[in-house]
Write an enzyme that holds these catalytic residues in place. Sequence first.
Site, PDB file in Angstrom:
ATOM      1  N   LYS A 223       0.686  -0.963  -0.162  1.00 54.44           N
ATOM      2  CA  LYS A 223      -0.043   0.184  -0.026  1.00 54.44           C
ATOM      3  C   LYS A 223       0.943   1.293  -0.188  1.00 54.44           C
ATOM      4  O   LYS A 223       2.031   1.185   0.544  1.00 54.44           O
ATOM      5  CB  LYS A 223      -0.877  -0.054   1.338  1.00 54.44           C
ATOM      6  CG  LYS A 223      -1.856   0.815   1.225  1.00 54.44           C
ATOM      7  CD  LYS A 223      -2.797   0.852   2.618  1.00 54.44           C
ATOM      8  CE  LYS A 223      -3.899   1.666   2.711  1.00 54.44           C
ATOM      9  NZ  LYS A 223      -5.032   1.337   3.856  1.00 54.44           N
TER      10      LYS A 223
ATOM     11  N   SER B 204      -9.680   1.635   2.955  1.00 57.42           N
ATOM     12  CA  SER B 204      -8.812   2.441   2.079  1.00 57.42           C
ATOM     13  C   SER B 204      -7.838   1.397   1.229  1.00 57.42           C
ATOM     14  O   SER B 204      -7.370   1.976   0.389  1.00 57.42           O
ATOM     15  CB  SER B 204      -8.052   3.315   2.841  1.00 57.42           C
ATOM     16  OG  SER B 204      -7.280   2.674   3.781  1.00 57.42           O
TER      17      SER B 204
ATOM     18  N   SER C 251      -9.808  -1.053   6.960  1.00 55.38           N
ATOM     19  CA  SER C 251      -9.433  -0.926   5.563  1.00 55.38           C
ATOM     20  C   SER C 251      -8.602  -2.071   4.873  1.00 55.38           C
ATOM     21  O   SER C 251      -8.454  -1.986   3.697  1.00 55.38           O
ATOM     22  CB  SER C 251      -8.333   0.286   5.759  1.00 55.38           C
ATOM     23  OG  SER C 251      -8.976   1.528   5.497  1.00 55.38           O
TER      24      SER C 251
HETATM   25  N1  GLN Z   1     -13.234   3.614   6.250  1.00 49.45           N
HETATM   26  C1  GLN Z   1     -12.522   3.759   7.704  1.00 49.45           C
HETATM   27  C2  GLN Z   1     -12.027   5.428   7.648  1.00 49.45           C
HETATM   28  O1  GLN Z   1     -12.476   5.860   6.605  1.00 49.45           O
HETATM   29  C3  GLN Z   1     -11.504   3.215   8.143  1.00 49.45           C
HETATM   30  C4  GLN Z   1     -10.129   3.362   7.254  1.00 49.45           C
HETATM   31  C5  GLN Z   1      -9.128   2.523   7.747  1.00 49.45           C
HETATM   32  O2  GLN Z   1      -9.209   1.595   8.241  1.00 49.45           O
HETATM   33  N2  GLN Z   1      -8.008   2.980   7.290  1.00 49.45           N
HETATM   34  O3  GLN Z   1     -11.709   6.129   8.549  1.00 49.45           O
END
Ligand code: GLN
Length: 472
Positions: free
Chosen positions: A74, A149, A173
Amino acid sequence: MTHPQPISHYQQRLGDGTSCATLITEACTRAEADNSGAVVRVLNERALAQATAHDQRRASGDQRPLDGVPVLIKDNLCLAETAVTAASRILEGWHAPYTATAVQRLEDAGAIVIGACNMDEFAMGSSNETSVYGPVANPHDPQRVPGGSSGGSAAAVASGLAPVALGSDTGGSIRQPASLCGCVGFKPSYGRVSRYGLIAFGSSLDQIGPLTTCVNDAALISQIMAGHDPLDSTVVERDPQEVLVEPGDLTGLRIGWIPSHSEGCDPAVQQALQAARTACEQAGATVVEVALPHEQYAVATYYIIATGEASSNLSRYDGVHYGRRSDGCNSLDEVYAKSRSQGFGAEVQRRIMLGSYVLSAGYYDAYYKRAQQVRALIINDFREAFQHCDVIIGPTSPTVAFARGEKTRDPVSMYLSDIYTIAANLAGIPAISIPGGADQQGLPIGVHLQAPSWHEGRLLRVAQALETLQQK
Ligand code: GLN
């Protein structure tokens, strides 16, 4: 879309005499030809130079477990001397001075990083739509999002670009995109894998983990990444072998079931869950109903804690220390203000403002402190639930992959994508999403499993048993 292959496929080809250089060249070529948006950078030259060096090392008798295995990371994981942007304009032009511990350990085991994956900016999002690089197509339907994400990582593994992609999970994410793309996504216990070299979002929630094609690969990769690191004091000194799949089937295990979880999902997700539940029972497990009474506050609690921590973590991007600086400023304050408002996207700015608000004098007790108290209640809920069961099963996401643009105008509906994954981050427990069938249109559905901290072995045992049952 190439057929996804597990790590063993690469090991087998290596065993059959294919060189690391050939395997890595093939993987780089595939990644370069891909036009889904999943990969933002292919590191051709670096990867090939390493592969050639590995072939020489192997010729001298030094063989390692991940030799010949291409890995994607990532774009919030540092890799020395290469660009790392967290999919943000503000890090444009920045090169990491060092490599993240988790990535280094994979490289030391023979894996080769072939490139970096798309993601939501600073890992804030559930659809990969906040990236400066643009969206990622879901491999099962290009008009739909891959989740987020770690959307690029999930799409890359599900479309066969690499057997492993690393992600980070602050509120879901790794697991939510794995669910939406149809691969395995594993978040180890908080403190299992070093966060050194991971661009921080919510430091008390962030964990690095793998997206893979099968449970066994998720275990193998996590075991290699796990363990004490003098560079991250939150890593607990425990044996990395605890992350390997514990031997055994489902016989005698107690699987926790939270009735309200499946009730809140799309009918197809409910059906898939019922099928998973029945499979567990037929394989000798007992299903017991459990409750997490304070989980209803998890999303609200998360959006206070995560944004508070993010506002503090992201204050370092000031246009001076890192990356991009806006031109034409007449004062230092203007440099900060302009660089930050031009460098950060709308969602990141929203989070920074929210986070600064909840931490500010006068509001701190009402929001941040209270959220920490609710977090303690959620931790207690899990402790109580795990008195009655060994693993909790449920949905990863309430829906299958949604259409691009469907939730971008309504942040709260986007935030609710993580309704079932966030509690595990608040409690620091390990959790995994495994494929659990598909809806009528062929869109993947994920099954979510959670276990008490440091019981990854048990979690992965159940995950692997279910994976085997699904394939029958
Ligand atoms: N979708 C969640 C957020 O926007 C989790 C994101 C993540 O786990 N990095 O904060």
